[in-house]
Design a protein around this motif. Structure first.
Motif, mmCIF file in Angstrom:
data_model
loop_
_atom_site.group_PDB
_atom_site.id
_atom_site.type_symbol
_atom_site.label_atom_id
_atom_site.label_comp_id
_atom_site.label_asym_id
_atom_site.label_seq_id
_atom_site.Cartn_x
_atom_site.Cartn_y
_atom_site.Cartn_z
ATOM 1 N N UNK A 27 10.090 10.998 7.856
ATOM 2 C CA UNK A 27 9.918 9.824 6.742
ATOM 3 C C UNK A 27 11.746 9.975 6.295
ATOM 4 N N UNK A 38 5.650 9.406 2.816
ATOM 5 C CA UNK A 38 5.293 9.552 3.494
ATOM 6 C C UNK A 38 4.241 7.660 4.018
ATOM 7 N N UNK A 39 3.246 7.520 3.445
ATOM 8 C CA UNK A 39 2.835 6.609 3.053
ATOM 9 C C UNK A 39 3.334 4.921 3.173
ATOM 10 N N UNK A 40 4.614 5.368 3.386
ATOM 11 C CA UNK A 40 4.824 3.784 4.038
ATOM 12 C C UNK A 40 5.277 3.803 5.363
ATOM 13 N N UNK A 41 4.751 5.260 5.862
ATOM 14 C CA UNK A 41 5.190 5.241 7.356
ATOM 15 C C UNK A 41 3.842 4.294 8.203
ATOM 16 N N UNK A 42 4.728 4.384 9.847
ATOM 17 C CA UNK A 42 2.994 3.947 10.680
ATOM 18 C C UNK A 42 3.102 4.549 11.464
ATOM 19 N N UNK A 43 1.827 4.565 11.753
ATOM 20 C CA UNK A 43 1.208 5.896 12.814
ATOM 21 C C UNK A 43 1.519 5.062 14.242
#
Lengths: 45, 460
Positions: A27, A38-43
């Motif tokens: 992150x 973390x929530x703005x990361x991509x899978x």
């Protein structure tokens, strides 16, 4: 529904079963270096 | 657990454990204050009686039926059953490394957490030999991880750019043999950028972080040279050139706001006006005794400023233009999996930092703290007990995170900030928490606005 409008797929539970592959970015490496979001990361699977 | 809030005319209900986001009417918003799981098949009499003072009885009943439906669907009051996964990333391979390629800097920024570049341990540059060993260490410890991340950091990494190039070349030469893919990134203050460096960065670095704080006067007050002169005029043309030549590859202009510029939405828009469209401006993290430090007294002003920024972005987008603000990015559908969200950055576990002396730390923010030295690349030492301890730092071992609605979005926050400013890696640093929560609330509403959801504009 008249009273409730759901604006996303709400799939967090489903991701738990197949998650944890570790392909995604650490992150802090993206743009922060002083915080953790973390929530703005991509899978990346 | 649910979290509900009103912002900009929207009633938002977040179902924490499923990730469900709902926009609801006033009746639902009020009803959700009075009901708790497990929900009964019919609206409880006392709720009906209480709400019937303000709403029609038949509306309350139909509203309750919708709430019950969402509850049964698992998108309202859903249960937290993720703790069983918390041990999944224990003993995780190391996949990301911050290489402090230069413990030296050509700027003297007031708020630098690296003690103006040397992390308090003397000005040094990393040698190629040490960098090479760091790459070997990462290749060896990454086990089956295919994507490896390497961030060139400092100090100022452009002060040791020949070694950066050599390390990139060396890492690339080992990719095939190990079946890995390196993703390089670099964080720079831009002072030493020239055409050659721009071309190399644009070719090799998957992301580049360009430091600048926004308006010229804001930037130059805190980001200055040894002689006190500002950096803005020198770096902006270089950044512009780099971005123009970069095409679609990722970059961020990245600023810090302090007590000196609590009106930081002006700094975000100043960067937009300079032609940048990928922007991160975030709060300084500093000893509260420093004159530029943010304190809890500043929080109401900071919250208002994020709301203002959100509204300015909405207005800007109405003109047909767009830019990306890093901390309002929120993918509510395809974001990271629940497992990733349990422990965030992974510092000390799957992410480490290396100094010019080859010392290993859990991350760049721990560098120079002897309590957290994990080993040394040259000496071949590595403290697995410490790695193991870091691997267990997740939202279920951080008491304040356990019952926090934002836990799956910030994932327990920054362990280094927790340690430095709250006294323990597992203790939440409230300033960061509160700001993070406000940004999330704004990001969710921004998403609703972009989806064309209606609201009462007079409340915004």
């Amino acid at each position: 529904m008249k009273h409730i409008k759901t604006i996303n797929k709400a799939n967090l539970k489903a991701t738990a079963a197949k998650g944890g592959c570790g392909k995604c970015q650490a992150s802090c490496q993206s743009a922060c270096k002083t915080s953790c979001t973390v929530a703005n990361q991509k899978c990346e699977r | 657990m649910i979290h509900k809030y009103k912002l900009c005319g929207y009633n938002v209900v977040l179902d924490v454990n499923s990730g469900g986001v709902h926009i609801v009417d006033d009746l639902t918003y009020d009803l959700l204050t009075d009901v708790e799981p497990p929900l009964a098949e019919k609206c409880p009499e006392e709720v009906l009686e209480k709400l019937s003072k303000f709403y029609k009885k038949e509306d309350i009943i139909s509203c309750y039926e919708e709430v019950l439906e969402a509850y049964k669907e698992g998108i309202l009051f859903s249960e937290d059953n993720y703790e069983q996964y918390a041990d999944m990333s224990v003993a995780s391979p190391i996949k990301a490394m911050c290489l402090n390629i230069a413990h030296d800097c050509n700027l003297r920024c007031d708020y630098c957490f690296a003690s103006t570049g040397d992390f308090g341990s003397g000005r040094k540059l990393m040698t190629y030999e040490t960098g090479k060993k760091a790459i070997d260490f990462l290749l060896e410890k990454s086990a089956n991880r295919e994507n490896l991340e390497l961030d060139f950091f400092g100090g100022e990494p452009l002060m040791n750019f020949d070694v950066v190039k050599q390390i990139v070349e060396y890492a690339r030469s080992r990719e095939k043999e190990y079946g890995k893919r390196f993703r390089f990134t670099i964080t720079t203050n831009g002072m030493l950028l020239d055409d050659d460096k721009i071309d190399f960065i644009n070719k090799e670095m998957s992301n580049v972080v360009l430091s600048v704080d926004g308006r010229k006067e804001v930037n130059d007050r805190v980001r200055h040279r040894v002689d006190g002169s500002g950096s803005y005029d020198k770096i902006i043309p270089k950044y512009r050139k780099l971005v123009e030549k970069r095409g679609d590859k990722e970059y961020y202009v990245r600023g810090t706001y302090t007590k000196y510029n609590l009106d930081f939405s002006d700094d975000v828009f100043s960067l937009v006006d300079e032609g940048f469209d990928q922007i991160s401006v975030e709060p300084v993290v500093a000893d509260p005794n420093e004159p530029y430090a943010l304190t809890e007294k500043d929080l109401p002003v900071i919250f208002k400023e994020y709301e203002k920024l959100m509204q300015r972005i909405v207005d800007y987008e109405k003109t047909g233009k767009k830019f990306n603000f890093f901390h309002f990015m929120l993918d509510l559908d395809q974001g990271p999996c629940a497992i990733k969200r349990l422990r965030g950055c992974g510092c000390g576990n799957d992410y480490i930092a290396i100094t010019p002396d080859g010392d290993i730390y859990p991350c760049h923010q721990f560098v120079g703290d002897d309590n957290y030295k994990m080993g040394n690349i040259d000496e071949g030492t590595f403290n697995y007990d410490m790695k193991n301890d870091f691997s267990k730092m997740h939202i279920y071992t951080k008491p304040e995170c356990h019952d926090c609605w934002a836990k799956f979005y910030c994932s327990g926050g920054c362990n280094a900030n927790n340690y430095k400013y709250a006294g323990d890696t597992r203790k939440a640093y409230r300033m960061s928490c509160e700001i993070e929560k406000k940004r999330l609330e704004c990001a969710i509403v921004l998403r609703a606005i972009r989806m064309g959801e209606s609201a009462d504009p007079s409340e915004c």
